[in-house]
Write a protein that holds these residues in place. Structure first.
Motif, PDB file in Angstrom:
ATOM      1  N   ARG A  45       1.055  -1.361   0.006  1.00  0.00           N
ATOM      2  CA  ARG A  45      -0.163   0.407  -0.348  1.00  0.00           C
ATOM      3  C   ARG A  45       1.141   1.008   0.234  1.00  0.00           C
ATOM      4  NH1 ARG A  45      -5.206  -1.233   4.134  1.00  0.00           N
ATOM      5  NH2 ARG A  45      -6.168  -3.150   3.184  1.00  0.00           N
ATOM      6  N   CYS A  46       0.740   1.917  -1.230  1.00  0.00           N
ATOM      7  CA  CYS A  46       1.780   3.027  -1.540  1.00  0.00           C
ATOM      8  C   CYS A  46       0.951   4.627  -0.280  1.00  0.00           C
ATOM      9  CB  CYS A  46       2.085   3.564  -2.874  1.00  0.00           C
ATOM     10  SG  CYS A  46       2.673   2.129  -3.397  1.00  0.00           S
ATOM     11  N   LYS A  47       1.633   5.179  -0.409  1.00  0.00           N
ATOM     12  CA  LYS A  47       1.164   6.250   0.625  1.00  0.00           C
ATOM     13  C   LYS A  47       0.155   7.515  -0.493  1.00  0.00           C
ATOM     14  CE  LYS A  47       5.255   7.054   3.563  1.00  0.00           C
ATOM     15  NZ  LYS A  47       6.635   7.857   3.611  1.00  0.00           N
ATOM     16  N   ALA A  48       0.686   7.671  -1.878  1.00  0.00           N
ATOM     17  CA  ALA A  48      -0.908   7.845  -2.496  1.00  0.00           C
ATOM     18  C   ALA A  48      -2.261   7.461  -2.605  1.00  0.00           C
ATOM     19  CB  ALA A  48       0.373   8.423  -3.634  1.00  0.00           C
ATOM     20  N   GLY A  49      -1.760   5.694  -2.080  1.00  0.00           N
ATOM     21  CA  GLY A  49      -3.163   5.509  -2.223  1.00  0.00           C
ATOM     22  C   GLY A  49      -3.302   4.252  -2.838  1.00  0.00           C
ATOM     23  N   GLY A  50      -2.069   3.928  -3.986  1.00  0.00           N
ATOM     24  CA  GLY A  50      -1.844   2.628  -4.841  1.00  0.00           C
ATOM     25  C   GLY A  50      -1.560   1.182  -4.163  1.00  0.00           C
ATOM     26  N   ARG A  51      -1.998   0.110  -4.931  1.00  0.00           N
ATOM     27  CA  ARG A  51      -1.986  -1.069  -3.847  1.00  0.00           C
ATOM     28  C   ARG A  51      -1.608  -2.129  -5.127  1.00  0.00           C
ATOM     29  NH1 ARG A  51      -7.060  -1.416   0.076  1.00  0.00           N
ATOM     30  NH2 ARG A  51      -7.343   0.699   1.145  1.00  0.00           N
ATOM     31  N   ARG A  52      -0.901  -3.027  -4.788  1.00  0.00           N
ATOM     32  CA  ARG A  52      -0.520  -3.524  -5.494  1.00  0.00           C
ATOM     33  C   ARG A  52      -0.097  -4.866  -4.965  1.00  0.00           C
ATOM     34  NH1 ARG A  52       0.779  -4.284 -11.897  1.00  0.00           N
ATOM     35  NH2 ARG A  52       0.634  -2.249 -11.011  1.00  0.00           N
ATOM     36  N   THR A  53      -0.840  -6.403  -4.915  1.00  0.00           N
ATOM     37  CA  THR A  53      -0.541  -7.499  -4.592  1.00  0.00           C
ATOM     38  C   THR A  53       0.194  -8.852  -4.860  1.00  0.00           C
ATOM     39  OG1 THR A  53      -3.029  -7.300  -3.640  1.00  0.00           O
ATOM     40  CG2 THR A  53      -2.284  -9.090  -3.879  1.00  0.00           C
ATOM     41  N   PHE A  54       0.676  -9.153  -3.951  1.00  0.00           N
ATOM     42  CA  PHE A  54       1.759 -10.123  -4.631  1.00  0.00           C
ATOM     43  C   PHE A  54       1.459 -11.957  -3.810  1.00  0.00           C
ATOM     44  CE2 PHE A  54       3.207  -5.570  -5.424  1.00  0.00           C
ATOM     45  CZ  PHE A  54       4.239  -6.275  -6.838  1.00  0.00           C
ATOM     46  N   ARG A  55       1.866 -12.605  -4.938  1.00  0.00           N
ATOM     47  CA  ARG A  55       1.294 -13.590  -4.133  1.00  0.00           C
ATOM     48  C   ARG A  55       2.816 -14.629  -3.806  1.00  0.00           C
ATOM     49  NH1 ARG A  55      -2.768 -11.829  -6.967  1.00  0.00           N
ATOM     50  NH2 ARG A  55      -5.087 -12.054  -5.686  1.00  0.00           N
ATOM     51  N   THR A  56       2.601 -15.573  -2.844  1.00  0.00           N
ATOM     52  CA  THR A  56       3.854 -17.001  -2.792  1.00  0.00           C
ATOM     53  C   THR A  56       5.135 -16.772  -4.536  1.00  0.00           C
ATOM     54  OG1 THR A  56       1.936 -18.323  -1.733  1.00  0.00           O
ATOM     55  CG2 THR A  56       4.250 -19.383  -2.364  1.00  0.00           C
ATOM     56  N   GLY A  57       5.921 -16.952  -4.086  1.00  0.00           N
ATOM     57  CA  GLY A  57       6.824 -16.908  -5.166  1.00  0.00           C
ATOM     58  C   GLY A  57       7.156 -16.033  -5.837  1.00  0.00           C
ATOM     59  N   ALA A  58       6.520 -14.551  -5.557  1.00  0.00           N
ATOM     60  CA  ALA A  58       6.597 -13.640  -6.105  1.00  0.00           C
ATOM     61  C   ALA A  58       7.751 -12.754  -5.284  1.00  0.00           C
ATOM     62  CB  ALA A  58       5.752 -12.136  -5.901  1.00  0.00           C
ATOM     63  N   VAL A  59       9.186 -12.311  -6.522  1.00  0.00           N
ATOM     64  CA  VAL A  59      10.554 -12.505  -5.753  1.00  0.00           C
ATOM     65  C   VAL A  59      10.379  -9.837  -6.432  1.00  0.00           C
ATOM     66  CG1 VAL A  59      12.747 -11.562  -6.835  1.00  0.00           C
ATOM     67  CG2 VAL A  59      11.729 -14.146  -6.106  1.00  0.00           C
ATOM     68  N   LEU A  60      10.578  -9.157  -5.339  1.00  0.00           N
ATOM     69  CA  LEU A  60      10.470  -8.219  -5.279  1.00  0.00           C
ATOM     70  C   LEU A  60      11.139  -7.256  -4.644  1.00  0.00           C
ATOM     71  CD1 LEU A  60       7.066  -7.149  -3.292  1.00  0.00           C
ATOM     72  CD2 LEU A  60       7.750  -9.432  -3.891  1.00  0.00           C
ATOM     73  N   TRP A  61      11.242  -5.751  -3.971  1.00  0.00           N
ATOM     74  CA  TRP A  61      11.941  -4.806  -3.321  1.00  0.00           C
ATOM     75  C   TRP A  61      10.259  -3.803  -2.445  1.00  0.00           C
ATOM     76  CZ3 TRP A  61      12.255  -4.995  -8.498  1.00  0.00           C
ATOM     77  CH2 TRP A  61      11.879  -3.930  -9.506  1.00  0.00           C
ATOM     78  N   PHE A  62      10.970  -3.574  -1.463  1.00  0.00           N
ATOM     79  CA  PHE A  62      10.455  -2.343  -1.148  1.00  0.00           C
ATOM     80  C   PHE A  62      11.101  -0.980  -0.899  1.00  0.00           C
ATOM     81  CE2 PHE A  62       8.551  -5.689   2.473  1.00  0.00           C
ATOM     82  CZ  PHE A  62       8.040  -5.988   0.904  1.00  0.00           C
ATOM     83  N   THR A  63      11.966  -0.601  -1.582  1.00  0.00           N
ATOM     84  CA  THR A  63      12.493   0.272  -1.478  1.00  0.00           C
ATOM     85  C   THR A  63      12.416   1.387  -2.724  1.00  0.00           C
ATOM     86  OG1 THR A  63      14.711  -0.586  -0.916  1.00  0.00           O
ATOM     87  CG2 THR A  63      15.791   1.351  -2.125  1.00  0.00           C
ATOM     88  N   GLY A  64      12.586   2.700  -2.562  1.00  0.00           N
ATOM     89  CA  GLY A  64      11.446   3.644  -3.832  1.00  0.00           C
ATOM     90  C   GLY A  64      10.544   3.055  -3.959  1.00  0.00           C
ATOM     91  N   LEU A  65       9.353   2.694  -3.228  1.00  0.00           N
ATOM     92  CA  LEU A  65       8.262   2.651  -3.898  1.00  0.00           C
ATOM     93  C   LEU A  65       7.113   3.336  -3.192  1.00  0.00           C
ATOM     94  CD1 LEU A  65       8.476  -1.119  -3.815  1.00  0.00           C
ATOM     95  CD2 LEU A  65       8.484   0.017  -5.888  1.00  0.00           C
ATOM     96  N   ASP A  66       7.541   4.366  -2.274  1.00  0.00           N
ATOM     97  CA  ASP A  66       6.378   4.994  -1.667  1.00  0.00           C
ATOM     98  C   ASP A  66       6.129   4.489  -0.511  1.00  0.00           C
ATOM     99  OD1 ASP A  66       6.174   7.356  -0.392  1.00  0.00           O
ATOM    100  OD2 ASP A  66       5.084   8.568  -1.604  1.00  0.00           O
ATOM    101  N   LEU A  67       6.105   3.179  -0.330  1.00  0.00           N
ATOM    102  CA  LEU A  67       5.725   2.649   0.497  1.00  0.00           C
ATOM    103  C   LEU A  67       4.525   2.575   1.658  1.00  0.00           C
ATOM    104  CD1 LEU A  67       6.150  -1.179   0.384  1.00  0.00           C
ATOM    105  CD2 LEU A  67       4.523   0.229  -1.160  1.00  0.00           C
ATOM    106  N   ALA A  68       3.573   2.751   2.663  1.00  0.00           N
ATOM    107  CA  ALA A  68       2.902   3.006   3.424  1.00  0.00           C
ATOM    108  C   ALA A  68       2.757   2.350   4.679  1.00  0.00           C
ATOM    109  CB  ALA A  68       1.158   3.400   3.354  1.00  0.00           C
ATOM    110  N   SER A  69       2.386   0.742   4.268  1.00  0.00           N
ATOM    111  CA  SER A  69       2.348  -0.166   4.431  1.00  0.00           C
ATOM    112  C   SER A  69       2.195  -1.572   3.956  1.00  0.00           C
ATOM    113  CB  SER A  69       1.102  -0.566   5.582  1.00  0.00           C
ATOM    114  OG  SER A  69      -0.069  -0.260   4.748  1.00  0.00           O
TER     115      SER A  69
END
Length: 86
Positions: A45-69
């Protein structure tokens, strides 16, 4: 190089988020980490209100995404692992 692979140490830790729960995001906590969703699903969940769901097996990073939670929209615990080079 003498033909031997260079050794690197890696550090990892797992985080579990209960169904319907949120985990506040701290950018510094995940700097340089590769994230693997090991079980369930997580919703970023981004601070600007955007959301994206990732399921088992997904590989990603949290840096630079302006995440809230990180939210667990599922009905079972979500587990993700952060892996960093140490």
């Amino acid at each position: 190089m003498d033909g031997q692979a260079a050794s690197s140490s890696f550090h990892s830790r797992s985080i579990t988020v209960a169904p319907g729960e949120d985990r506040p995001h701290d950018e510094d906590e995940w700097q340089g980490a590769l994230i693997v969703v090991e079980a369930g699903e997580i919703e970023l969940r981004c601070k600007a209100g955007g959301r994206r769901t990732f399921r088992t097996g997904a590989v990603l990073w949290f840096t630079g995404l302006d995440l809230a939670s990180v939210h667990n929209p599922g009905t079972e615990p979500a587990v993700f692992r952060g892996i960093t080079r140490g």
